[in-house]
Design a protein around this motif. Structure first.
Motif, short mmCIF file in Angstrom:
data_model
loop_
_atom_site.label_atom_id
_atom_site.label_comp_id
_atom_site.label_asym_id
_atom_site.label_seq_id
_atom_site.Cartn_x
_atom_site.Cartn_y
_atom_site.Cartn_z
N THR A 45 -12.14 48.08 27.34
CA THR A 45 -11.67 47.05 28.13
C THR A 45 -11.72 45.74 28.87
N ASN A 46 -12.77 45.45 28.44
CA ASN A 46 -13.21 44.18 29.20
C ASN A 46 -12.70 42.48 28.21
N LEU A 47 -12.05 43.53 26.78
CA LEU A 47 -11.52 42.66 25.45
C LEU A 47 -9.77 42.74 26.01
N TRP A 48 -9.44 44.31 26.81
CA TRP A 48 -8.63 43.79 26.44
C TRP A 48 -8.36 43.11 27.99
N VAL A 49 -8.92 42.51 28.66
CA VAL A 49 -8.97 42.38 30.14
C VAL A 49 -8.60 40.61 29.73
N LEU A 50 -8.92 40.33 28.63
CA LEU A 50 -9.73 38.90 28.24
C LEU A 50 -7.98 38.64 28.19
N LYS A 51 -7.98 40.08 26.99
CA LYS A 51 -6.41 38.98 25.74
C LYS A 51 -5.59 39.24 26.85
N HIS A 52 -5.34 39.73 28.48
CA HIS A 52 -4.02 39.65 29.28
C HIS A 52 -3.69 38.71 30.70
N VAL A 53 -5.21 38.70 30.52
CA VAL A 53 -5.57 38.20 31.72
C VAL A 53 -5.46 36.34 31.32
N CYS A 54 -6.99 35.62 30.94
CA CYS A 54 -7.16 34.75 30.27
C CYS A 54 -6.27 33.93 28.64
N ARG A 55 -5.03 35.60 28.14
CA ARG A 55 -4.76 35.24 26.52
C ARG A 55 -5.45 34.92 25.56
N LEU A 56 -6.99 35.63 25.58
CA LEU A 56 -7.49 35.70 24.85
C LEU A 56 -7.48 36.31 23.90
N ASP A 57 -7.10 35.98 22.31
CA ASP A 57 -7.37 37.77 21.35
C ASP A 57 -7.96 37.06 20.44
N TYR A 58 -7.74 38.68 19.69
CA TYR A 58 -8.97 38.00 18.23
C TYR A 58 -8.19 39.08 17.17
N SER A 59 -8.31 38.34 16.42
CA SER A 59 -8.00 39.16 14.54
C SER A 59 -8.87 39.07 13.37
N VAL A 60 -9.20 39.95 13.27
CA VAL A 60 -9.77 40.20 12.04
C VAL A 60 -10.16 40.23 10.73
N GLU A 61 -10.45 39.61 9.78
CA GLU A 61 -10.08 39.40 8.26
C GLU A 61 -11.39 40.22 7.81
N TRP A 62 -10.96 41.05 6.90
CA TRP A 62 -12.19 41.90 5.76
C TRP A 62 -12.30 41.63 4.70
#
Length: 260
Positions: A45-62
């Protein structure tokens, strides 16, 4: 706008903590998996809020597959972000190694206590290592992956220090691999930075590295070399004190930390 968005996110995160702790208390009779589900939902939930409020997302490379059996997971530590993201990136039952002082933090520390982490005294020396190895093997028996920040505390972007021996010794004693994870969250949300810059944090999860007959020092050196090389690949424009990953690891092994 960066500071306004960051203030909104920080406020949400702080207000969410007592709600999370209350939910953990309510599910105590239902066992650890229920508590981990609450903790994971709080982090996501906090990561979702971070993405939509601060526009900070992440991507994962395995770069490899996560072993089906519980193992040790090493994570780069340079932000608060990865303490949230570890529950979203690794959707497995997990136990966290942390410093004992965190359990004394009002409200948040109570929640962490409910999660039964491996809480060590960083000044305990050999006793702390023995505690990590002993409790780590107990966590493996319970089906938990053991999550470790091998540098011990958050580092400035571009810096590292000698990895603690506990994780490597646990891997060797239990006969399990270490899976390394690096990211460049410090480029967007540094350890003492209030503002959170918009962008996409790059995460790389490496293949399992088996201890074999190597010493903990040699195992740590191999894992650290992989992590430092990957950091230079995903964040080539950082101000690295040592341009070459090999020099960084050599300095950390010899001196315990980066030169200042």
């Amino acid at each position: 706008m960066i500071y306004l968005r960051s203030a909104l996110f920080n406020t949400f995160m702080m207000l969410s903590v007592p709600l999370w702790v209350a939910a953990l208390f309510l599910v105590l009779p239902f066992g650890y998996r229920a508590r981990l589900g609450i903790a994971s939902s709080w982090a996501r939930t906090n990561l979702w809020v971070l993405k939509h409020v601060c526009r900070l997302d992440y991507s994962v490379e395995w770069r490899g597959q996560l072993p089906e059996q519980p193992c040790v997971i090493y994570m780069k530590h340079e932000s608060t972000w990865e303490t949230l993201a570890q529950m979203a990136v690794f959707r497995v039952q997990q136990s966290w190694v942390l410093k004992r002082e965190i359990l004394r933090i009002p409200v948040f520390g109570w929640g962490m206590f409910f999660m039964r982490p491996i809480a060590i005294d960083r000044r305990g020396g050999r006793r702390a290592v023995e505690q990590l190895v002993s409790q780590g093997q107990e966590k493996f028996a319970e089906g938990n992956y053991v999550m470790i920040f091998p540098e011990g505390h958050r580092m400035k972007p571009g810096k590292t220090r000698r990895y603690g021996m506990g994780g490597a010794l646990l891997a060797r004693e239990a006969g399990v691999p270490i899976v390394p994870m690096v990211h460049n969250a410090g480029d967007f949300w540094a350890r003492v930075q209030f503002g959170k810059r918009p962008g996409t944090i790059q995460v790389v999860v490496g293949d399992a590295i088996w201890p074999g007959e190597r010493s903990p020092q040699a195992l740590n050196a191999e894992v650290q070399l992989w992590m430092e090389r990957e950091l230079r690949r995903i964040s080539p424009n950082r101000d690295y004190e040592y341009a070459r990953a090999e020099d960084a690891v050599d300095a950390a092994q010899r001196h315990g930390r980066w030169k200042r």
